[in-house]
Design an enzyme around this catalytic site. Structure first.
Site, mmCIF file in Angstrom:
data_model
loop_
_atom_site.group_PDB
_atom_site.id
_atom_site.type_symbol
_atom_site.label_atom_id
_atom_site.label_comp_id
_atom_site.label_asym_id
_atom_site.label_seq_id
_atom_site.Cartn_x
_atom_site.Cartn_y
_atom_site.Cartn_z
ATOM 1 N N HIS B 263 44.050 47.638 37.368
ATOM 2 C CA HIS B 263 44.208 46.251 37.553
ATOM 3 C C HIS B 263 45.516 45.590 36.860
ATOM 4 O O HIS B 263 46.359 44.930 37.378
ATOM 5 C CB HIS B 263 42.942 45.462 37.164
ATOM 6 N N HIS B 335 41.226 39.107 44.931
ATOM 7 C CA HIS B 335 40.017 38.792 44.243
ATOM 8 C C HIS B 335 38.833 39.557 45.102
ATOM 9 O O HIS B 335 37.994 38.857 45.184
ATOM 10 C CB HIS B 335 39.813 37.495 43.694
#
Lengths: 275, 1042
Positions: B263, B335
């Site tokens: 990430h 997300h």
């Protein structure tokens, strides 16, 4: 412009006043609480749209409470001195929680703005019919096309008597208007097919006669905005500051060119009042 | 004393004003939809738990009356928790009652609660301890205005459910009313003594013994510690600490895991890749750098002194020039995993996070617009079919279909609930921030079940002289905004892992709830502080919390942080939790010491908390302390450069898509691009058009879009919906970010996961073409369009999955250069797969379709030149611009006719470039009255949308349309999805001028606007399509007209 945490229409509302010739300043409510006397330096107080304090305890509730507990006298004397107060959307919700627009009586609050009949936030354009009476902001205006954007905009009164009194006093200055009343033709959409084909025939003033979505929230009496008994305080759900430029209109690419947006006159009226 | 205040809607003389009943009806309807129970009667209340030693009845009543209850439409029932009256009053109250019914058990003078059905079971939903509760926070603050000071407040929702047995109520409570990730459910009367407010933390330095672990044990540590690092990485860490001669602390290990996570570091795509396809082998040292960044570099070099890129792939968002005063920043994030677990909270914080990215760009940009793109499984998956609605596409009928949501794999939230939650989450954050949500899209495919995609974008306006930042040694590290709580622990590492049916238990802590008003407050002071020059640098606290934010800012200097100084939401957090928690609404600033007093005062004046937690020091080390004790001491060099390179294999082969089967209610048909299209026998083109208009990807998204405020900030020029009735679908949004100026910014997107099943190269090329042509269609200058990439892919440890991604990236490189549209920012989200155990006990994995979102940001010099897609006037001519080819592969024509195969749409970049330039010239010269891009459904859908948006009909002859080769099949002419095509409405008296602009570019006059409200498309005099525009619009609005 009185702003609080969560106020979010202050810049464009300031821009609208500036276009109209005003000299706006944006003040945080904390500053106003510190120096309430300085309100006298101004001629117009505007509480713009947004979500003051997140509307966490109901739309406008917390800021309304702060005003009611700490600034009620300052605002009252501001109005008594012949000044103007404007509440747009969240600002209208805030003003209703104070005693400036629809004062509480011995039985408690008389009017409120609550969750739309659709149960959700909606942004769309509406037409409002204007009966200005002595309302300074609306002088000379008959109809406006304005955007609404709210979840809690349904005007509700405690009982029919309240509405009748407001009507008699000329306070019901802005009402949603049905498209059919405006002579506009268009291809019917889902919303049209699902609603009654004819305009409802209200049993009493308290019911809405304009169907959804033209009355976007189910407001009683189709009320979009009210003024106080002096005509110098106005609260309304639609956003006049969002239509001060011709290119803000939803159909500016297909309709004859406008010089300005419908909403600009509201701000011009306020400024001209002091000239 | 723990008091409960239940707030019910009151009956009202107008009738129909009972909002709570409506909420109850929604619950009953949802229970029916999901097959949980029929014919429920549900009553609801919202409420508060108020805790305080000294709180007496009168202050609670005052709190309710003056703060919590809207007396015109609501009434309250008050009691101490557990009091029977609180559970009794469910089913409706006497008319006209507006006072608070007092039910503390000792006195109940008015006995207003006349409930005959005290036996109706109740369900109470509370947030779990530690989960953000903004409403409770506001109530605490506002109570102080009334001189009432509770110790703690919590909110609750309460349901009285009649018509279900205990087992059904249990299921409804857990599946429908609450989300286990953040909420707890109580059945029956609340039995709660006090609200959890945290326990004191006792400091103890924890070290992890890893120097002597073998490889298996290292990997177990990686997995069980939720570090999600690979073996080579764990070994590198082990070696590092062996050299240091000590074991790492937990904080050190967590810091490394955050920094090295997929990430945060994008190690896969920015890493070494050996790629092989039909052209042979190619070795990348840094794949992103050699494809996407390289394209931008080449374009910038070509532009020379006219380069309008400002800062690309460096800061939190890409930055380009807007005018002499301002730059524009644009960032799109995903997300996905948080939204799979808690759709509302996940989407909510997704929006909040990308807004902070923009706020943390340069010295702080002002967010001016949001974008949102979602991918869901069909919302009617596994549900009973509603009677009259047109057949939904993408969830075909099949024998495996079942009537109950229970047939979905365990751990999956039903797509309908996911969709509602995501939309509401986006709505509530964006609207509260006062940022218009102006553009987006929704795609449906059954493979997004269990792993929906939520892309959130934000555009910001940044003064040109505030576009760069640099922390200086000696600067204070200041945290501004929300307090730190235990929310979102391990979000960064978790998002880099695959979702499983157990994720909801394992990773509950990864879910965050946002508080938009906190962020708005931070924004207000941040911009004021920026303009007063009170800080040197700013960044947001996103994934990884302080760990990432402080670590990145101090990478080139060194930092010293005192974790005990960070303000906490509640007691009990360990130093490591403080360091890595992903609590929302926090920014980190680098503040010169002499500006700190002014910044502190500014923040205080607007009730924003700002705290000095450390200092940038020229040590080159990351040093953490708690109460003076050192808890971490890492070299920045090792942290940021020490990650071992991994060479990954990537292979591109023609399609091999796993098709998990064996679960009732789930049917995934893998597309089969090799096969030829069978032409449907005796095709009914009008029926096909209607079915495409009704298909989920094409159908009107008005239900979603109207819930977003798209006009706040006052700059709206072209809205999401345009036309005679404000309900036609716009190609792109246009806004004026500077209210005193006529210059506009244009925002659009392009995406088509279906094409990726055929060839990711053409998918990527098509997505870029679509994003750019959407901008051009409203008037954007094609020479000033910046684009963003967001790759959402499956598990890239599989060479063929990584191969398909690399192939898409190569297309991005080629097409961006050809069109002159630089990439300025991008993000990838890998491991988008969902695993479950099927009904036969076998483990199944669903990988999402390769999903590349291209977002585009264009500019227009004068917004009054913009055009919209609605037909304007009968008698005007219709021109088709661009070449039509036999490209029905992946098309909606195939989808609704259940066909396979065909050629997927391709892009001819050189011709596209010329076409875009010509369209722009025509629009800029005022020759075009309406313009619409051709995408899903091709010519017919574009013509239909233009017609019903404008309220006029159209008559079209397709014989004259520019085509590559002779196309025999009318289906191809009508429905091919070839790229770079527009349908333009032109005044007949300016037709010659228009045609001159398009000399050398394929275009042809194909019809005219007519007053008759019908769309008629014919070939050689034979009508192929003939439909009333009211019917077309009705069908288009029906599918998602919730």
């Amino acid at each position: 412009m009185l702003r609080a945490p969560g106020t979010n229409c202050d810049e464009e509302t300031a821009h609208a006043f500036a276009l109209a010739g005003g000299v706006p300043e944006r003040w945080h409510v904390n500053r106003m609480l510190d120096e309430p006397k300085r309100l006298n330096e101004f001629q117009v107080l505007c509480i713009p749209g947004g979500f003051s304090y997140g509307d966490d305890l109901g739309a406008g509730r917390i800021l309304g409470n702060q005003i009611q507990h700490h600034l009620a006298n300052a605002l009252e004397s501001f109005r008594e001195s012949g000044n103007l107060i404007l509440g747009i959307c969240n600002g209208f919700q805030v003003l209703l929680k104070t005693n400036l627009l629809a004062p509480a009586d011995e039985r408690g609050p008389t009017a409120t703005l609550t969750l739309n009949d659709s149960g959700r936030f909606e942004a769309r354009w509406v037409r409002v019919g204007v009966e200005p009476g002595k309302c300074v902001f609306l002088s000379g205006i008959q109809e406006m096309e304005l955007p609404v954007a709210h979840a809690e905009g349904k005007f509700v009164v405690r009982d029919e008597a309240v509405l009748q009194q407001m009507a008699a006093a000329g306070q019901l200055v802005l009402k949603y208007r049905a498209i059919a009343d405006c002579g506009t033709q268009r291809v019917p959409g889902i919303a049209d097919l699902s609603k009654q084909s004819e305009i409802r025939n209200p049993k009493s003033e308290i019911e809405s006669s304009v169907p959804y979505p033209e009355n976007p929230n189910g407001a009683m009496g189709d009320v979009a905005g009210i003024c106080d008994a002096t005509g110098r305080v106005l609260g309304l759900m639609p956003h006049p500051e969002r239509i001060v430029d011709p290119t803000q209109h939803p159909r500016w690419t297909r309709e004859p060119r406008r010089d300005a947006g419908d909403g600009l006159r509201v701000f011009q009226n306020a400024v001209r009042y002091f000239l | 004393m723990l008091w409960e205040i239940d707030i019910h809607s009151a009956d009202h003389p107008s009738g129909g004003a009972r909002q709570a009943d409506r909420a109850g009806e929604r619950v009953a309807a949802a229970a029916r939809e999901l097959g949980l129970a029929d014919n429920l009667r549900v009553t609801t209340a919202r409420g508060f738990l108020v805790q305080g030693q000294s709180l007496d009845k009168s202050s609670i009543v005052r709190l309710a009356n003056e703060l919590l209850v809207d007396a015109v439409v609501e009434r309250a029932v008050i009691g101490t928790v557990g009091n029977a009256s609180l559970t009794d009053c469910g089913l409706r109250h006497p008319e006209g009652t507006r006072d608070c019914g007092l039910a503390d058990g000792s006195s109940n003078p008015k006995s207003e609660i006349r409930n005959p059905k005290s036996s109706v079971p109740t369900v109470t939903v509370l947030l779990k301890p530690g989960v953000m509760d903004p409403v409770a926070q506001s109530a605490l603050m506002a109570a102080a205005d009334l001189a009432i000071h509770p110790e703690a407040i919590a909110t609750l929702r309460k349901y009285w459910i009649d018509g279900a047995d205990d087992a059904q109520i249990e299921t409804i409570g857990r599946k429908l009313l609450a989300n286990d990730a953040i909420e707890q459910v109580f059945f029956g009367p609340l039995e709660l003594q006090r609200l959890e407010v945290g326990h004191p933390y006792k400091f103890e330095l924890r070290t992890i013994a890893l120097r002597d672990l073998n490889d298996d044990a290292l990997m177990r540590l990686s997995r069980e510690g939720q570090l999600y690092l690979q073996l080579a990485e764990m070994q590198t860490i082990q070696r590092h600490f062996r050299e240091l001669g000590r074991e790492p602390s937990d904080a050190e290990l967590e810091t490394i895991a955050q920094t090295w996570s997929e990430h945060c570091s994008h190690k896969t795509l920015a890493g070494r890749i050996a790629y092989r396809d039909e052209h042979g082998e190619r070795h990348f040292e840094n794949m992103l750098k050699e494809t996407i960044f390289a394209a931008t570099r080449e374009i910038r070099e070509r532009l020379g002194s006219d380069d309008w890129c400002v800062s690309v792939f460096e800061d939190n968002a890409g930055v380009v020039r807007f005018d002499n005063e301002f730059n524009l920043a644009f960032k799109v994030e995903t997300h996905n995993h948080p939204s799979a677990l808690e759709p509302y909270g996940g989407a909510n914080t997704g929006v909040g996070g990308v807004i902070r990215d923009v706020m943390g760009t340069g010295l702080g940009a002002k967010p001016i617009a949001s974008t949102d793109v979602f991918c869901f499984a069909p919302p009617d998956l596994g549900l009973k079919r509603a009677g009259a609605s047109p057949p939904p596409i993408g969830a075909e009928d099949g024998p495996a279909r079942s009537d109950s949501a229970e047939t979905l794999p365990a751990g999956v939230i039903h797509p309908r609930r996911v969709m509602r939650g995501v939309v509401e989450g986006v709505r509530d954050y964006g609207n509260r921030m006062g940022i218009p949500t102006v553009n987006g899209a929704v795609y449906f495919d059954v493979r997004y079940l269990g792993n929906p995609l939520v892309y959130c974008g934000n555009v910001g306006l940044l003064p040109r002289d505030k576009s760069y930042k640099r922390a200086e040694p000696g600067d204070l590290i200041v945290t501004v905004g929300g307090r730190t709580g235990r929310d979102g622990i391990h979000g960064a590492t978790f998002s880099s892992a695959e979702l499983t049916s157990h994720s909801e238990h394992l990773s509950g802590g990864a879910v965050q709830i946002g508080n938009a008003i906190e962020e708005k407050k931070v924004l207000d002071v941040l911009l004021a502080a920026r303009d007063r020059g009170l800080f040197h640098a700013v960044t947001d606290c996103g994934a990884g919390g302080f760990s990432s934010a402080v670590g990145e800012m101090g990478e080139k200097i060194g930092v010293e942080v005192h974790l005990d100084r960070a303000p906490l939401k509640y007691e009990g957090l360990s130093y490591t939790e403080i360091w890595i928690a992903e609590a929302q609404e926090r920014m980190v600033l680098a503040v010169p010491e002499d500006r700190w007093p002014e910044l502190d005062a500014l923040c205080q004046s607007e009730n924003v908390e700002a705290t000095v937690i450390g200092r940038f020091v020229p040590t080159g080390r990351l040093q953490l302390f708690y109460n003076g004790e050192r808890v971490a001491d890492l070299a920045m060099q090792f942290l940021h450069k020490g990650r071992p390179p991994v060479v990954r294999q990537a292979v591109y082969e023609r399609l091999r898509i796993a098709a998990p089967r064996g679960y009732p209610g789930l049917r995934i048909d893998p597309p089969n691009p090799q096969s030829e299209i069978r032409n449907p026998k005796s095709p009914d083109h009008t029926a096909t058009l209607l079915r495409i208009l009704a298909s989920l990807n094409v159908a009107s998204k008005e239900w979603i879009v109207r819930q977003y405020d798209h006009e706040v900030q006052g700059g709206s020029v072209v809205k999401p919906f345009v036309g005679a009735a404000n309900d036609g679908p716009s190609d792109a949004a246009v806004l004026r970010p500077v209210l005193g100026s006529r210059r506009g910014v244009v925002i659009a997107c392009g995406m088509n996961p279906h094409y990726g099943d055929f060839d990711p190269y053409h998918m990527a090329a098509s997505a870029i073409d679509e994003a750019v042509r959407n901008c051009v269609a409203v008037g954007a200058d094609p020479q000033r369009i910046a684009i963003l990439d967001n790759f959402c892919w499956g598990d890239c440890e599989r060479p063929e999955t990584l191969g398909s991604l690399v192939r898409a990236a190569i297309a991005c490189h080629d097409v961006a250069i050809a069109l002159g549209t630089p990439f300025i920012s991008g993000k990838d989200s890998l491991n988008n797969e969902f695993s479950y155990t099927d009904s036969t006990g076998q483990r199944q994995t669903i990988a999402i379709p390769s999903s590349l979102l291209i977002s585009a940001m264009g500019q227009v010099e004068d917004v009054s030149r913009c055009v919209t897609m609605d037909l304007k006037q009968p008698g005007n001519l219709l021109y088709l611009v661009g070449e039509t080819r036999d490209e029905l592969g992946g098309s909606h024509f195939n989808l609704v006719n259940d066909l396979q195969g065909g050629q997927v749409p391709t892009v001819n970049p050189e011709r596209a470039c010329r076409t875009f330039a010509a369209v722009h010239r025509a629009i800029n010269s005022g020759l075009v009255r309406a313009c619409h891009d051709l995408s899903e459904g091709g010519l017919t859908v574009a013509a239909a949308e233009m017609a019903f948006a404008g309220g006029f009909g159209a008559r079209i002859e397709i014989d004259a349309m520019p085509a590559s080769t002779a196309i025999d099949s009318p289906s191809v002419r009508l429905f091919s999805e070839s790229n770079t095509r527009f349908l333009c409405e032109v005044l007949s008296e300016r037709a010659d001028e228009f045609e001159r602009v398009f000399s050398g570019v394929p275009s042809a006059r194909i019809g005219e606007v007519v007053a008759d409200e019908r769309l008629v498309i014919a070939a050689g005099g034979t009508k192929l399509i003939d439909a009333g525009i009211a019917e077309l619009k009705h069908v288009w609005q029906g599918s998602l007209g919730w």
